[in-house]
Design an enzyme around this catalytic site. Sequence first.
Site, PDB file in Angstrom:
ATOM      1  N   ARG A 172     -31.476  19.285  10.268  1.00 18.63           N
ATOM      2  CA  ARG A 172     -31.565  18.786   8.887  1.00 18.63           C
ATOM      3  C   ARG A 172     -30.195  18.423   8.317  1.00 18.63           C
ATOM      4  NH1 ARG A 172     -35.415  18.944  10.913  1.00 18.63           N
ATOM      5  NH2 ARG A 172     -37.470  19.670  10.266  1.00 18.63           N
ATOM      6  N   SER A 202     -40.587  20.659   2.912  1.00 21.71           N
ATOM      7  CA  SER A 202     -40.014  22.013   3.003  1.00 21.71           C
ATOM      8  C   SER A 202     -38.865  22.116   2.005  1.00 21.71           C
ATOM      9  CB  SER A 202     -39.485  22.268   4.407  1.00 21.71           C
ATOM     10  OG  SER A 202     -40.526  22.096   5.326  1.00 21.71           O
ATOM     11  N   GLU A 244     -33.306  22.227   0.905  1.00 19.16           N
ATOM     12  CA  GLU A 244     -33.168  21.084   1.812  1.00 19.16           C
ATOM     13  C   GLU A 244     -32.948  19.755   1.063  1.00 19.16           C
ATOM     14  OE1 GLU A 244     -36.116  20.750   5.149  1.00 19.16           O
ATOM     15  OE2 GLU A 244     -36.329  18.718   4.380  1.00 19.16           O
TER      16      GLU A 244
HETATM   17  C1  LIG Z   1     -45.062  16.037   1.824  1.00 16.57           C
HETATM   18  C2  LIG Z   1     -43.674  15.961   2.470  1.00 16.57           C
HETATM   19  C3  LIG Z   1     -43.505  16.305   3.794  1.00 16.57           C
HETATM   20  C4  LIG Z   1     -42.235  16.216   4.389  1.00 16.57           C
HETATM   21  N1  LIG Z   1     -42.099  16.562   5.714  1.00 16.57           N
HETATM   22  C5  LIG Z   1     -40.891  16.469   6.321  1.00 16.57           C
HETATM   23  C6  LIG Z   1     -40.746  16.805   7.709  1.00 16.57           C
HETATM   24  O1  LIG Z   1     -41.702  17.160   8.396  1.00 16.57           O
HETATM   25  N2  LIG Z   1     -39.513  16.720   8.251  1.00 16.57           N
HETATM   26  C7  LIG Z   1     -38.419  16.300   7.540  1.00 16.57           C
HETATM   27  O2  LIG Z   1     -37.323  16.240   8.108  1.00 16.57           O
HETATM   28  N3  LIG Z   1     -38.530  15.968   6.225  1.00 16.57           N
HETATM   29  C8  LIG Z   1     -39.730  16.040   5.614  1.00 16.57           C
HETATM   30  N4  LIG Z   1     -39.860  15.721   4.280  1.00 16.57           N
HETATM   31  C9  LIG Z   1     -38.660  15.309   3.518  1.00 16.57           C
HETATM   32  C10 LIG Z   1     -38.500  13.767   3.404  1.00 16.57           C
HETATM   33  O3  LIG Z   1     -39.715  13.098   3.582  1.00 16.57           O
HETATM   34  C11 LIG Z   1     -37.496  13.219   4.430  1.00 16.57           C
HETATM   35  O4  LIG Z   1     -36.250  13.819   4.249  1.00 16.57           O
HETATM   36  C12 LIG Z   1     -37.346  11.695   4.296  1.00 16.57           C
HETATM   37  O5  LIG Z   1     -36.592  11.195   5.386  1.00 16.57           O
HETATM   38  C13 LIG Z   1     -36.705  11.265   2.994  1.00 16.57           C
HETATM   39  O6  LIG Z   1     -36.822   9.861   2.925  1.00 16.57           O
HETATM   40  P1  LIG Z   1     -36.767   9.088   1.556  1.00 16.57           P
HETATM   41  O7  LIG Z   1     -36.698   7.633   1.871  1.00 16.57           O
HETATM   42  O8  LIG Z   1     -37.894   9.518   0.702  1.00 16.57           O
HETATM   43  O9  LIG Z   1     -35.381   9.594   0.980  1.00 16.57           O
HETATM   44  P2  LIG Z   1     -35.024   9.776  -0.575  1.00 16.57           P
HETATM   45  O10 LIG Z   1     -35.711  10.978  -1.098  1.00 16.57           O
HETATM   46  O11 LIG Z   1     -35.218   8.507  -1.308  1.00 16.57           O
HETATM   47  O12 LIG Z   1     -33.461  10.114  -0.455  1.00 16.57           O
HETATM   48  C14 LIG Z   1     -33.027  11.327   0.102  1.00 16.57           C
HETATM   49  C15 LIG Z   1     -31.502  11.289   0.279  1.00 16.57           C
HETATM   50  O13 LIG Z   1     -31.160  10.309   1.254  1.00 16.57           O
HETATM   51  C16 LIG Z   1     -30.344   9.293   0.663  1.00 16.57           C
HETATM   52  N5  LIG Z   1     -30.773   8.036   1.245  1.00 16.57           N
HETATM   53  C17 LIG Z   1     -32.028   7.523   1.281  1.00 16.57           C
HETATM   54  N6  LIG Z   1     -32.020   6.361   1.929  1.00 16.57           N
HETATM   55  C18 LIG Z   1     -30.746   6.127   2.311  1.00 16.57           C
HETATM   56  C19 LIG Z   1     -30.098   5.078   3.006  1.00 16.57           C
HETATM   57  N7  LIG Z   1     -30.768   4.014   3.467  1.00 16.57           N
HETATM   58  N8  LIG Z   1     -28.757   5.161   3.210  1.00 16.57           N
HETATM   59  C20 LIG Z   1     -28.048   6.225   2.763  1.00 16.57           C
HETATM   60  N9  LIG Z   1     -28.610   7.245   2.088  1.00 16.57           N
HETATM   61  C21 LIG Z   1     -29.944   7.190   1.868  1.00 16.57           C
HETATM   62  C22 LIG Z   1     -30.596   9.387  -0.821  1.00 16.57           C
HETATM   63  O14 LIG Z   1     -29.511   8.878  -1.564  1.00 16.57           O
HETATM   64  C23 LIG Z   1     -30.761  10.876  -0.997  1.00 16.57           C
HETATM   65  O15 LIG Z   1     -29.508  11.495  -1.013  1.00 16.57           O
HETATM   66  C24 LIG Z   1     -41.115  15.788   3.643  1.00 16.57           C
HETATM   67  C25 LIG Z   1     -41.299  15.451   2.292  1.00 16.57           C
HETATM   68  C26 LIG Z   1     -42.565  15.523   1.713  1.00 16.57           C
HETATM   69  C27 LIG Z   1     -42.748  15.141   0.265  1.00 16.57           C
END
Ligand SMILES: Cc1cc2nc3c(=O)[nH]c(=O)nc-3n(C[C@H](O)[C@H](O)[C@H](O)COP(=O)(O)OP(=O)(O)OC[C@H]3O[C@@H](n4cnc5c(N)ncnc54)[C@H](O)[C@@H]3O)c2cc1C
Length: 375
Positions: free
Chosen positions: A180, A260, A366
């Site tokens: 992570r 998580s 996280e």
């Molecule tokens: C129901 C649920 C289940 C989940 N299960 C998992 C799992 O099994 N495993 C896991 O690892 N995570 C899990 N997550 C967490 C999350 O989905 C992941 O971390 C996902 O990759 C976040 O993507 P996002 O586009 O929504 O990021 P955002 O929430 O939009 O951004 C998160 C962070 O990343 C940065 N960011 C986003 N895109 C970029 C980019 N292109 N360049 C630079 N920085 C960027 C943002 O600025 C911020 O700091 C879960 C979340 C939920 C709600």
Amino acid sequence: MPLDTLDALVRSNFTSLDGVTIDHTSFAQLTTLHLGGTPAATIRCATTRAVVDVVTLLDAHNIPLIIVGGGSNLVVADGELPVVAVVLECDAIAIDTTTGLVEVEAGAVWDHVVDLCVEQGLGGLECLSGIPGSAGATPVQNVGAYGVEISDLLTEVELYHRDSGKREWVAAADLELAYRYSNLKFTARAVVLAIRLQLYTDGLSAPIRFGELARSLNLPQSEAEARTNPRTVREAVLQLRGMKGMVYDENDHDTWSAGSFFTNPIVSAEQAETVRALVRTTFDDDTARRMPCFDVGDQRKLSAAWLIDRAGFSKGYPHEGAARLSTKHTLALTNRGNATTQDLVALAQEIRDGVEQKFGVRLHPEPVWIGVSID
Ligand SMILES: Cc1cc2nc3c(=O)[nH]c(=O)nc-3n(C[C@H](O)[C@H](O)[C@H](O)COP(=O)(O)OP(=O)(O)OC[C@H]3O[C@@H](n4cnc5c(N)ncnc54)[C@H](O)[C@@H]3O)c2cc1C
């Protein structure tokens, strides 16, 4: 800078850029927790060129920004925020089924990418099915699930470096990907514009390493790390995740979360035994023996969900209130529909402190926090 000045500055400078649209969508609408106030502006970028142009201009004016993909790993403060949300909507996907090379722009919906690759017969991503959010965010915290991490398949990322203004492809190894973690997380030093993956072309999945998944696929225990049909694995993963509220569903408050909420604590072997001794005193020998504890080099990884549950915070805790644990998973903090970020933070603090008091282990969140902190 006052918010209306910021708004005027954004409108005068950005409206004419190609591939850019501006609105005032709140973070409550941009995040899966459905929490957070209003940014000074929400700038949507339809192309990677637009992302570079927008970030370059904002940085040149020293305007604080936050890159937003699917908003599934963000905890954002309530109220008005002096920050611009830059939402990535560039979403081209190129799949070469002969070589297994896949190139995806950052704004593509991650689960759509997984589904397309599986549909086209490529293996490797199926265990990462159902993770919400964008492709570009997958390297940021090295997303992982069911024994696979994106680092297993990621070869390169295209970055826009905010300090130098350089746009280049860099090797995945340069991101220091770990559990992570990457050196992009919490730093915002670069924007991921696109990612490249190397998938399997032999029609088989990644090796199945996760016991619960292997059992649900009826894989014999003698075939540790067996590989099988990617479509079957994807369906099994989606089913397992669904039962835990880990597939985002607008209509299910158990999924209004950031997944998580705490990472699994990694502690020294000595501390792991101290925790086990505390568990033995509090419960019994059998519970202490069954405490999840995995070797990570010479350290040990404990289960945050197990510790939270044993500290007295069961699923659905506190059973009333606007922010609660998911009724399907102790590790997900959820908004039941009318919570504020402050409600969520108070619950997070209570749980973190409760686990620390009981077992001497401090849990770390996280998600990425904007304008608010757990401390
Ligand atoms: C129901 C649920 C289940 C989940 N299960 C998992 C799992 O099994 N495993 C896991 O690892 N995570 C899990 N997550 C967490 C999350 O989905 C992941 O971390 C996902 O990759 C976040 O993507 P996002 O586009 O929504 O990021 P955002 O929430 O939009 O951004 C998160 C962070 O990343 C940065 N960011 C986003 N895109 C970029 C980019 N292109 N360049 C630079 N920085 C960027 C943002 O600025 C911020 O700091 C879960 C979340 C939920 C709600």
